[in-house]
Design a protein around this motif. Structure first.
Motif, PDB file in Angstrom:
ATOM      1  N   LYS A  72       0.829  -1.206   0.000  1.00 53.64           N
ATOM      2  CA  LYS A  72       0.000   0.000   0.000  1.00 53.64           C
ATOM      3  C   LYS A  72       0.867   1.262   0.000  1.00 53.64           C
ATOM      4  O   LYS A  72       0.505   2.265  -0.614  1.00 53.64           O
ATOM      5  CB  LYS A  72      -0.921  -0.004   1.214  1.00 53.64           C
ATOM      6  CG  LYS A  72      -2.004  -1.083   1.168  1.00 53.64           C
ATOM      7  CD  LYS A  72      -2.923  -0.969   2.375  1.00 53.64           C
ATOM      8  CE  LYS A  72      -4.049  -2.016   2.300  1.00 53.64           C
ATOM      9  NZ  LYS A  72      -4.948  -1.931   3.477  1.00 53.64           N
ATOM     10  N   ALA A  73       2.002   1.195   0.677  1.00 56.38           N
ATOM     11  CA  ALA A  73       2.897   2.356   0.698  1.00 56.38           C
ATOM     12  C   ALA A  73       3.445   2.644  -0.696  1.00 56.38           C
ATOM     13  O   ALA A  73       3.535   3.802  -1.120  1.00 56.38           O
ATOM     14  CB  ALA A  73       4.046   2.113   1.683  1.00 56.38           C
ATOM     15  N   ALA A  74       3.790   1.592  -1.446  1.00 53.48           N
ATOM     16  CA  ALA A  74       4.299   1.790  -2.796  1.00 53.48           C
ATOM     17  C   ALA A  74       3.208   2.336  -3.714  1.00 53.48           C
ATOM     18  O   ALA A  74       3.460   3.218  -4.540  1.00 53.48           O
ATOM     19  CB  ALA A  74       4.853   0.479  -3.346  1.00 53.48           C
ATOM     20  N   GLN A  75       1.988   1.810  -3.581  1.00 50.42           N
ATOM     21  CA  GLN A  75       0.885   2.321  -4.391  1.00 50.42           C
ATOM     22  C   GLN A  75       0.601   3.789  -4.081  1.00 50.42           C
ATOM     23  O   GLN A  75       0.333   4.593  -4.977  1.00 50.42           O
ATOM     24  CB  GLN A  75      -0.359   1.468  -4.160  1.00 50.42           C
ATOM     25  CG  GLN A  75      -0.226   0.019  -4.626  1.00 50.42           C
ATOM     26  CD  GLN A  75      -1.489  -0.787  -4.369  1.00 50.42           C
ATOM     27  OE1 GLN A  75      -2.547  -0.231  -4.117  1.00 50.42           O
ATOM     28  NE2 GLN A  75      -1.363  -2.112  -4.421  1.00 50.42           N
ATOM     29  N   ALA A  76       0.665   4.144  -2.794  1.00 51.51           N
ATOM     30  CA  ALA A  76       0.446   5.540  -2.408  1.00 51.51           C
ATOM     31  C   ALA A  76       1.558   6.426  -2.957  1.00 51.51           C
ATOM     32  O   ALA A  76       1.312   7.561  -3.379  1.00 51.51           O
ATOM     33  CB  ALA A  76       0.366   5.659  -0.888  1.00 51.51           C
ATOM     34  N   ALA A  77       2.800   5.924  -2.981  1.00 54.88           N
ATOM     35  CA  ALA A  77       3.910   6.708  -3.516  1.00 54.88           C
ATOM     36  C   ALA A  77       3.730   6.977  -5.005  1.00 54.88           C
ATOM     37  O   ALA A  77       4.005   8.071  -5.488  1.00 54.88           O
ATOM     38  CB  ALA A  77       5.238   5.985  -3.260  1.00 54.88           C
ATOM     39  N   ILE A  78       3.249   5.982  -5.745  1.00 59.02           N
ATOM     40  CA  ILE A  78       3.022   6.154  -7.178  1.00 59.02           C
ATOM     41  C   ILE A  78       1.913   7.172  -7.426  1.00 59.02           C
ATOM     42  O   ILE A  78       2.016   8.038  -8.306  1.00 59.02           O
ATOM     43  CB  ILE A  78       2.693   4.802  -7.830  1.00 59.02           C
ATOM     44  CG1 ILE A  78       3.910   3.872  -7.738  1.00 59.02           C
ATOM     45  CG2 ILE A  78       2.268   4.979  -9.280  1.00 59.02           C
ATOM     46  CD1 ILE A  78       3.639   2.472  -8.231  1.00 59.02           C
ATOM     47  N   ALA A  79       0.830   7.078  -6.650  1.00 59.63           N
ATOM     48  CA  ALA A  79      -0.266   8.037  -6.802  1.00 59.63           C
ATOM     49  C   ALA A  79       0.179   9.448  -6.442  1.00 59.63           C
ATOM     50  O   ALA A  79      -0.184  10.426  -7.111  1.00 59.63           O
ATOM     51  CB  ALA A  79      -1.449   7.606  -5.935  1.00 59.63           C
ATOM     52  N   ASP A  80       0.990   9.566  -5.380  1.00 56.60           N
ATOM     53  CA  ASP A  80       1.470  10.888  -4.973  1.00 56.60           C
ATOM     54  C   ASP A  80       2.413  11.470  -6.021  1.00 56.60           C
ATOM     55  O   ASP A  80       2.416  12.685  -6.261  1.00 56.60           O
ATOM     56  CB  ASP A  80       2.180  10.779  -3.626  1.00 56.60           C
ATOM     57  CG  ASP A  80       2.587  12.130  -3.078  1.00 56.60           C
ATOM     58  OD1 ASP A  80       1.714  13.008  -2.949  1.00 56.60           O
ATOM     59  OD2 ASP A  80       3.782  12.311  -2.792  1.00 56.60           O
ATOM     60  N   LEU A  81       3.193  10.614  -6.673  1.00 54.07           N
ATOM     61  CA  LEU A  81       4.101  11.084  -7.708  1.00 54.07           C
ATOM     62  C   LEU A  81       3.324  11.668  -8.883  1.00 54.07           C
ATOM     63  O   LEU A  81       3.690  12.708  -9.434  1.00 54.07           O
ATOM     64  CB  LEU A  81       4.984   9.928  -8.180  1.00 54.07           C
ATOM     65  CG  LEU A  81       6.027  10.262  -9.230  1.00 54.07           C
ATOM     66  CD1 LEU A  81       7.067  11.205  -8.669  1.00 54.07           C
ATOM     67  CD2 LEU A  81       6.685   8.987  -9.744  1.00 54.07           C
ATOM     68  N   ALA A  82       2.236  11.007  -9.277  1.00 55.49           N
ATOM     69  CA  ALA A  82       1.419  11.528 -10.375  1.00 55.49           C
ATOM     70  C   ALA A  82       0.787  12.866 -10.013  1.00 55.49           C
ATOM     71  O   ALA A  82       0.656  13.759 -10.855  1.00 55.49           O
ATOM     72  CB  ALA A  82       0.347  10.509 -10.741  1.00 55.49           C
ATOM     73  N   ALA A  83       0.390  13.033  -8.743  1.00 57.77           N
ATOM     74  CA  ALA A  83      -0.220  14.299  -8.320  1.00 57.77           C
ATOM     75  C   ALA A  83       0.808  15.424  -8.289  1.00 57.77           C
ATOM     76  O   ALA A  83       0.513  16.566  -8.668  1.00 57.77           O
ATOM     77  CB  ALA A  83      -0.865  14.125  -6.941  1.00 57.77           C
ATOM     78  N   ARG A  84       2.035  15.114  -7.864  1.00 59.43           N
ATOM     79  CA  ARG A  84       3.061  16.155  -7.774  1.00 59.43           C
ATOM     80  C   ARG A  84       3.494  16.634  -9.152  1.00 59.43           C
ATOM     81  O   ARG A  84       3.921  17.778  -9.305  1.00 59.43           O
ATOM     82  CB  ARG A  84       4.282  15.633  -7.002  1.00 59.43           C
ATOM     83  CG  ARG A  84       4.060  15.438  -5.516  1.00 59.43           C
ATOM     84  CD  ARG A  84       5.386  15.356  -4.786  1.00 59.43           C
ATOM     85  NE  ARG A  84       6.234  14.300  -5.301  1.00 59.43           N
ATOM     86  CZ  ARG A  84       6.281  13.070  -4.817  1.00 59.43           C
ATOM     87  NH1 ARG A  84       5.483  12.745  -3.806  1.00 59.43           N
ATOM     88  NH2 ARG A  84       7.088  12.168  -5.330  1.00 59.43           N
ATOM     89  N   ARG A  85       3.406  15.798 -10.158  1.00 61.31           N
ATOM     90  CA  ARG A  85       3.861  16.183 -11.489  1.00 61.31           C
ATOM     91  C   ARG A  85       3.019  17.326 -12.055  1.00 61.31           C
ATOM     92  O   ARG A  85       3.481  18.076 -12.912  1.00 61.31           O
ATOM     93  CB  ARG A  85       3.804  14.971 -12.427  1.00 61.31           C
ATOM     94  CG  ARG A  85       4.514  15.195 -13.754  1.00 61.31           C
ATOM     95  CD  ARG A  85       4.645  13.893 -14.523  1.00 61.31           C
ATOM     96  NE  ARG A  85       5.484  14.086 -15.706  1.00 61.31           N
ATOM     97  CZ  ARG A  85       5.021  14.342 -16.913  1.00 61.31           C
ATOM     98  NH1 ARG A  85       3.717  14.424 -17.098  1.00 61.31           N
ATOM     99  NH2 ARG A  85       5.833  14.498 -17.933  1.00 61.31           N
ATOM    100  N   GLU A  86       1.799  17.472 -11.581  1.00 59.46           N
ATOM    101  CA  GLU A  86       0.953  18.545 -12.080  1.00 59.46           C
ATOM    102  C   GLU A  86       1.426  19.920 -11.613  1.00 59.46           C
ATOM    103  O   GLU A  86       1.031  20.932 -12.186  1.00 59.46           O
ATOM    104  CB  GLU A  86      -0.493  18.320 -11.636  1.00 59.46           C
ATOM    105  CG  GLU A  86      -1.119  17.039 -12.212  1.00 59.46           C
ATOM    106  CD  GLU A  86      -2.550  16.862 -11.761  1.00 59.46           C
ATOM    107  OE1 GLU A  86      -3.020  17.722 -10.983  1.00 59.46           O
ATOM    108  OE2 GLU A  86      -3.187  15.887 -12.165  1.00 59.46           O
ATOM    109  N   SER A  87       2.253  19.959 -10.569  1.00 60.76           N
ATOM    110  CA  SER A  87       2.713  21.250 -10.043  1.00 60.76           C
ATOM    111  C   SER A  87       4.206  21.445 -10.279  1.00 60.76           C
ATOM    112  O   SER A  87       4.866  22.143  -9.514  1.00 60.76           O
ATOM    113  CB  SER A  87       2.404  21.347  -8.544  1.00 60.76           C
ATOM    114  OG  SER A  87       3.065  20.320  -7.829  1.00 60.76           O
ATOM    115  N   ASN A  88       4.748  20.833 -11.331  1.00 67.45           N
ATOM    116  CA  ASN A  88       6.171  20.951 -11.592  1.00 67.45           C
ATOM    117  C   ASN A  88       6.550  22.416 -11.848  1.00 67.45           C
ATOM    118  O   ASN A  88       5.881  23.118 -12.598  1.00 67.45           O
ATOM    119  CB  ASN A  88       6.560  20.093 -12.797  1.00 67.45           C
ATOM    120  CG  ASN A  88       8.051  19.864 -12.890  1.00 67.45           C
ATOM    121  OD1 ASN A  88       8.806  20.768 -13.179  1.00 67.45           O
ATOM    122  ND2 ASN A  88       8.472  18.638 -12.615  1.00 67.45           N
ATOM    123  N   GLY A  89       7.643  22.862 -11.213  1.00 70.37           N
ATOM    124  CA  GLY A  89       8.028  24.265 -11.283  1.00 70.37           C
ATOM    125  C   GLY A  89       8.926  24.629 -12.441  1.00 70.37           C
ATOM    126  O   GLY A  89       9.249  25.810 -12.608  1.00 70.37           O
TER     127      GLY A  89
END
Length: 605
Positions: free
Chosen positions: A441-458
């Motif tokens: 579950k931690a790995a799945q959450a990390a993958i989902a969080d990575l996709a969300a962070r990409r939307e705010s790339n600076g």
């Protein structure tokens, strides 16, 4: 990984190595958020990593043979068998055409000659002088004569410059009364000719950082003495630049601007892509700026590098870690230069984008990454200065930008810059597993969080090398917007509060009056720009620094959430400037290629 940058394992576990130095713990923290990476020690030569991060470029890694004991290799000779054709590296081959002082100078000269244009006004007047026996061609041999001619020309011009105190008259009125009194007293004692004139700055042409080997000079004889003493790696000579004698000052102190340029290969043809991060910071000096002859040799006045400033007891006296954010810098301009309201985002940031786009094109023309390998990238630190008439100048480009958390602000900024860099340079090459059935579950959450962070790339694209040639095919960058700090306190959830027993808590008379006072916002007096802002000279205690760091992290986290809402990233298709450009092209506007980060499936490369 092949030369084309294709992962050797499809959705499997990848191995990485981070060599020690330059806050390698920050990089390890970024890797820990990607559970599909496993670490390999830099001392283990039996396992070859898929990705190697090291402080300095090792030329032997690009020649197909073992790493040798050279000045460019890491001190511990880490991972000696790693090669660029089979491993992803955080340095490009021939990056010296951009990250050395003389490399940047000659690359920009070649670009201007190719365009048949004069040297740009965002570069200070520069010459590369070498010892008599060190000239490799006629152009280098002629540099000393060009420098000598320019020196004599400036000698005749600078004798009419006004004293520094006159150019600082406006800032002196905004200082504390005691400070202003000291300035006026010093001005009354000023003698004619006391300030040094015709000042230049000499820097080792290559293999120098953190202010090492830099000297402020006022005569040709001093430059000649540096060349005569040059030995070993400094036989490449010195880059001599006209010193910015009238810089813009912050409370009477010198400063420069550090921003970040990310170079990555084009996913289709391996050409160069240059991206500039929307955030950076200001590095300040700890001493009042002065051109008095007795102050010329004081590096704490003239050099704002952390490697210089942190050796003085005044380090951190005025700003935490001698650092300011863009927001704090603009607030200072609003107070002391109200006519420059919004200058940081309306003028400074676009000029930085334009200058670094040209620098990236110059590097491509000079032959950086000659084999167009798609498994290399590089994060660069670029330094700018501002003159007293708000002219922006590119000073240098650094291959190994400092990643140390030397201030509370950098504790939030640098992890964001590294995360945004990994999203564009690493995650595309080493994607997370597609089959999420066997993941925790931690790995799945990390993958989902990575996709969300990409939307705010600076990072924002400023340079895209053409498939044939080096011309810039990137569309104009989108306008910069002010970065707002979200400082609102966390709101309580609606509903009555409850005690530990679960019973509804009834407010007392005292509590009720307190709650009523909370509901009514307190009116804050609006401070006028003319009011004086004094700085405390008391050294901060460890407890105050800890509280300040905690508050800075809280502000940074809330700012990151706000930035996700306000700032579309490079990978956001709906609001990326390329998508707007393609829409305009359909209506008759300029036509641009599609965003390589949006349309390419890296698994198919």
């Amino acid at each position: 990984m092949s030369a084309k940058g294709k992962p050797r394992k499809e959705g499997g576990q990848f191995k990485f190595t981070v060599c020690p130095g330059n806050n390698s713990r920050a990089l390890l923290t970024i890797f820990r958020t990607r559970p599909w990476f496993n670490t390999v020690s830099h001392k283990d030569d039996t396992k070859e990593p898929d990705l190697l991060w090291e402080m300095y470029r090792n030329p032997a890694r690009y020649l197909g043979k073992k790493a040798e004991d050279s000045p460019s290799s890491s001190p511990s000779k880490s991972s000696q068998g790693v090669q660029a054709d089979t491993c992803c590296l955080n340095h490009f081959e021939r990056d010296s055409v951009l990250v050395t002082k003389h490399g940047l100078y000659w690359s920009m000269r070649a670009l201007c000659e190719d365009r048949r244009e004069p040297m740009p006004d965002y570069l200070p007047e520069t010459y590369h002088v070498v010892p008599d026996e060190g000239a490799k061609n006629d152009s280098q041999a002629a540099e000393w004569g060009r420098f000598a001619t320019a020196f004599e020309r400036h000698q005749a011009e600078t004798c009419t410059l006004p004293p520094i105190a006159k150019t600082r008259a406006k800032e002196a009125t905004d200082e504390a009364a005691g400070e202003a009194g000291m300035l006026s007293k010093a001005k009354s004692r000023r003698k004619k000719g006391e300030d040094a004139t015709n000042v230049w700055i000499a820097k080792p042409a290559a293999l120098s950082n953190r202010g090492m080997g830099i000297a402020v000079v006022t005569s040709r004889e001093e430059v000649r003495a540096l060349l005569d003493k040059a030995q070993g790696r400094r036989r490449t000579g010195y880059v001599v630049q006209k010193y910015i004698e009238r810089p813009l000052l912050i409370h009477g102190r010198k400063f420069d601007i550090r921003c970040f340029l990310l170079l990555v290969p084009h996913p289709r043809h391996g050409g160069l892509l240059g991206l500039v991060h929307k955030e950076g910071y200001v590095r300040t000096s700890s001493f009042k700026y002065s051109l008095k002859k007795k102050s010329i040799a004081n590096k704490f006045i003239h050099l704002t590098n952390d490697g210089v400033q942190n050796k003085d007891e005044n380090y951190g006296k005025f700003e935490a870690g001698n650092k300011m954010s863009y927001v704090e810098f603009q607030a200072y301009l609003d107070d002391h230069h109200p006519e420059r309201h919004g200058w940081v985002w309306s003028a400074m940031a676009p000029r930085i984008d334009a200058a670094l786009a040209n620098a990236a094109e110059a590097a491509a023309l000079a032959g950086i990454n000659p084999k167009r390998r798609r498994n290399c990238f590089e994060l660069l630190g670029c330094d700018f200065m501002v003159t007293d008439d708000f002219k922006l100048l590119l000073i240098e480009v650094n291959s190994n930008p400092c990643l140390e958390f030397s201030s509370p602000y950098l504790e939030g900024l640098l992890p964001r810059v590294l995360e945004d860099s990994f999203q564009l340079a690493v995650d595309a090459r080493f994607p997370p597993p597609k089959d999420k059935g066997g993941l925790t579950k931690a790995a799945q959450a990390a993958i989902a969080d990575l996709a969300a962070r990409r939307e705010s790339n600076g990072f924002q694209l400023v340079y895209e090398q053409a498939k044939d040639g080096c011309r810039n095919t990137a569309p104009p960058p989108s306008p910069h917007e002010p970065i707002e700090h979200a400082t609102q306190p966390r709101q309580r959830p609606p509903g009555p509060s409850k005690s530990r027993g679960g019973q509804e808590r009834r407010p007392s008379a005292k509590t009720g009056s307190r709650e009523k006072a909370r509901e009514q916002p307190r009116e804050q007096p609006r401070r006028r720009p003319s009011q004086k802002r004094t700085l405390s000279t008391k050294r901060p205690t460890s407890q105050s620094l800890e509280i300040e760091a905690h508050e800075a992290r809280r502000v940074a986290n809330s700012e990151n959430v706000e930035a996700r809402r306000r700032w579309p990233g490079v990978g956001t298709q709906a609001s990326h400037p390329r998508q707007q450009g393609s829409t305009a092209a359909a209506g008759g506007g300029a036509e641009h290629d599609a965003d390589p980060f949006n349309e390419i499936d890296f698994d198919d490369i």
